[in-house]
Design an enzyme around this catalytic site. Structure first.
Site, PDB file in Angstrom:
ATOM      1  N   SER A  69       0.836  -1.187   0.000  1.00  0.00           N
ATOM      2  CA  SER A  69       0.000   0.000   0.000  1.00  0.00           C
ATOM      3  C   SER A  69       0.879   1.249   0.000  1.00  0.00           C
ATOM      4  CB  SER A  69      -0.965  -0.035   1.187  1.00  0.00           C
ATOM      5  OG  SER A  69      -2.010   0.887   1.026  1.00  0.00           O
ATOM      6  N   ASP A 201      -9.217  -3.821  -6.328  1.00  0.00           N
ATOM      7  CA  ASP A 201      -8.613  -3.018  -5.278  1.00  0.00           C
ATOM      8  C   ASP A 201      -9.192  -1.601  -5.325  1.00  0.00           C
ATOM      9  OD1 ASP A 201      -7.029  -1.653  -3.481  1.00  0.00           O
ATOM     10  OD2 ASP A 201      -5.157  -2.564  -4.150  1.00  0.00           O
ATOM     11  N   HIS A 230      -6.699  -6.131  -1.150  1.00  0.00           N
ATOM     12  CA  HIS A 230      -5.693  -5.134  -0.757  1.00  0.00           C
ATOM     13  C   HIS A 230      -5.178  -5.416   0.657  1.00  0.00           C
ATOM     14  CE1 HIS A 230      -3.847  -1.076  -0.973  1.00  0.00           C
ATOM     15  NE2 HIS A 230      -4.053  -1.076   0.335  1.00  0.00           N
TER      16      HIS A 230
END
Length: 255
Positions: A69, A201, A230
């Site tokens: 991320s 995502d 995710h």
């Protein structure tokens, strides 16, 4: 024969309560917590990771960065700001490296993090600070149980006002600052980068993957075909770990 590697896991500064006997960063010869400007913000988090690597990783050890991320954004900027570090590869998993506020999740998170986070600060200090640790632990345990997630680590820091405030502050900076993709950094380091995007995502829509493939056709840019979300740490951590381990064992040079 499979190889074995030492692993260092670096938390974001301020995301856990530091013991009174410790500092956020112990780096006598490098920048420490007092010298890093705005350590809980996006810039400070990048410098925090660089200082850790320079201070605590033995000299001469080749480094593989694995970012998830916004950790992918941080990894790219570690490469850019610290070219002296011996990084041989970086794996960027579900990378939020551009247009965060424009993503489906970003459109919801931006007003919450940028405009209403002060309400979170006030609420957490009023209701969570006086709450006994045993109750916090019970609540977290029940939530994780509902998610079928098991952890051997104490996670009560998740409900600490100090940590919540820092997480919200960092999140607000991500929405504001992670906008334009850093193509110059990517181009410079492309041979040592691997990108892994999710099919569904909400932080990195599939269009972001398609744009990356179009702009960097020679890059190692993959789309997940396994349905991994995710937030893979909540249920797919073994699958993700196996994928990365396979990359490290079979695709990276040994010299």
């Amino acid at each position: 024969m499979k190889s074995r590697f030492p692993v260092w896991i670096i938390s974001h500064a301020g995301f856990s309560v530091t013991p009174k006997s410790k500092k956020i960063l112990t780096a006598p010869q490098e920048s420490n917590a007092q010298r890093i400007e705005d350590i809980y913000g996006l810039h400070g988090q990048i410098e925090h990771k660089i200082a850790f690597l320079r201070t605590h990783v033995p000299e001469g050890v080749k480094l593989i960065l694995i970012g998830h991320s916004v950790g992918s954004y941080i990894a790219l900027h570690v490469l850019n700001r610290a070219p002296d570090l011996p990084v041989i590869h970086a794996f960027l998993l579900f990378p939020t490296i551009e247009r965060m506020s424009e993503s489906p999740n970003g459109k919801i998170a931006t007003p919450l993090l940028c405009w209403f986070r002060y309400m979170l600060y006030a609420t957490s200090y009023l209701f969570l600070k006086p709450c006994p640790e045993i109750i916090k632990s019970f609540v977290i345990h029940k939530v994780l149980e509902k998610m079928s997630f098991k952890s051997e680590l104490p996670l009560t820091d998740v409900l600490q006002p100090f940590c919540l405030a820092n997480a919200a502050y960092l999140g607000s900076q991500e929405m504001i600052r992670v906008v334009k993709r850093d193509d110059d950094i990517i181009k410079e380091h492309l041979p040592k980068l691997t990108f892994y995007y999710g099919k569904t995502d909400a932080w990195c829509p599939i269009k972001y993957y398609e744009d990356m493939k179009k702009d960097f056709p020679e890059g190692n840019i993959y789309l997940c075909e396994k349905g991994i979300p995710h937030a893979f740490v909540l249920g797919f951590y073994q699958e993700m770990a196996s994928i990365v381990a396979d990359w490290i064992n079979n695709r990276l040079p040994r010299k």
